[in-house]
Design a protein around this motif. Structure first.
Motif, short mmCIF file in Angstrom:
data_model
loop_
_atom_site.label_atom_id
_atom_site.label_comp_id
_atom_site.label_asym_id
_atom_site.label_seq_id
_atom_site.Cartn_x
_atom_site.Cartn_y
_atom_site.Cartn_z
N HIS A 34 -1.12 -4.92 -7.23
CA HIS A 34 -2.30 -5.40 -7.94
C HIS A 34 -3.54 -4.73 -7.35
O HIS A 34 -3.61 -4.46 -6.15
N GLU A 35 -4.50 -4.47 -8.21
CA GLU A 35 -5.76 -3.84 -7.78
C GLU A 35 -6.41 -4.59 -6.62
O GLU A 35 -7.02 -3.98 -5.74
N VAL A 75 0.08 0.60 -10.44
CA VAL A 75 -1.01 -0.36 -10.22
C VAL A 75 -1.16 -1.28 -11.42
O VAL A 75 -1.10 -0.84 -12.57
N PHE A 84 -5.99 6.30 -10.07
CA PHE A 84 -6.72 5.06 -9.80
C PHE A 84 -6.87 4.85 -8.29
O PHE A 84 -7.96 4.53 -7.80
N ILE A 85 -5.78 5.03 -7.55
CA ILE A 85 -5.82 4.88 -6.08
C ILE A 85 -6.75 5.92 -5.47
O ILE A 85 -7.54 5.61 -4.57
N THR A 114 -4.04 -3.45 -12.91
CA THR A 114 -5.50 -3.55 -12.75
C THR A 114 -6.01 -4.96 -13.05
O THR A 114 -5.32 -5.78 -13.66
N ILE A 143 -10.40 4.82 -5.87
CA ILE A 143 -10.77 3.75 -4.94
C ILE A 143 -10.93 4.32 -3.53
O ILE A 143 -11.89 4.00 -2.82
N SER A 200 -1.74 5.61 -11.94
CA SER A 200 -1.87 4.83 -10.71
C SER A 200 -2.36 5.70 -9.57
O SER A 200 -3.24 5.30 -8.79
N LEU A 209 -5.36 -3.30 -3.37
CA LEU A 209 -5.92 -1.99 -3.06
C LEU A 209 -7.34 -2.08 -2.52
O LEU A 209 -7.77 -1.24 -1.74
N ARG A 210 -8.06 -3.10 -2.94
CA ARG A 210 -9.47 -3.23 -2.56
C ARG A 210 -9.70 -4.14 -1.35
O ARG A 210 -10.77 -4.11 -0.76
#
Length: 191
Positions: free
Chosen positions: A76-77, A110, A178-179, A112, A182, A175, A80-81
């Motif tokens: 899940h996003e 991922v 996206f990674i 989002t 970030i 994904s 990652l954050r």
């Protein structure tokens, strides 16, 4: 559940699938990230326990990379954050995820924030495929600790849940992009 039981279940797996919301899955964690996760546990673990668990986790990390066992990680996003030990450690962890995603047996996808809510029985779980479906096992993490499920009704529910998560997740390439975005944002904040 004792962490040696986790190794036993994973060691006999024909395939692994995992979904994590709160943190990166243990099989994909770096040393610094794993240390930060264990150091934040409640009640607080003594330093030698943190070191022991991190060492164990890193041995599992090397095994998944050296074995041909397929591993599908849905992250899940939020995981990652989440910065358990600052932006530098998190950016390094994201870099390690990108490296892992290049392994032929590892798929990282991922989920989002903008995906509709997926009904989840726990925050994080790992689905372990046995040599036959009747030997499949699920390790589910909750606020009370880890639990193992192997009853056919339970494993069928988790298989269905994995299918829903898979249909909602970004593709492997999306994904990775996206990674990367970030990670780039975190590195610019750290500069």
């Amino acid at each position: 559940m004792h962490f040696l039981e986790v190794a036993e279940v994973e060691g006999h797996a024909q395939g692994l699938s995992a979904y994590t919301m709160a943190f990166i899955h243990g099989l994909l964690q770096t040393d610094a990230y794993a240390s930060a996760i264990f150091a934040r546990s409640y009640p607080r673990l003594p330093a030698h326990e943190v070191d022991l668990r991190v060492g164990f986790r890193l041995r599992r990390w090397h095994i998944i990379r050296s074995e041909p066992t397929p591993f599908a990680a849905y992250i899940h996003e939020a995981a990652l954050r989440m910065r358990f030990s600052g932006t530098k450690v998190q950016a390094e962890q994201l870099g390690a995820l990108l490296e892992a995603s290049e392994q032929p047996n590892i798929s990282i996808r991922v989920v989002t924030f903008d995906v509709d809510t997926i009904p989840l029985p726990s925050e994080n779980f790992t689905y372990v495929e046995g040599p036959i479906q009747e030997l499949d096992t699920v390790q589910a993490d909750s606020g009370l600790g880890s639990l193992l499920f192997d009853a056919p009704a339970h494993t069928a529910r988790f298989r269905s849940l994995l299918a829903q998560i898979g249909s909602a997740a970004l593709s492997e390439e999306e994904s990775r992009e996206f990674i990367r975005s970030i990670k780039k944002d975190m590195e610019s904040q750290n500069a």
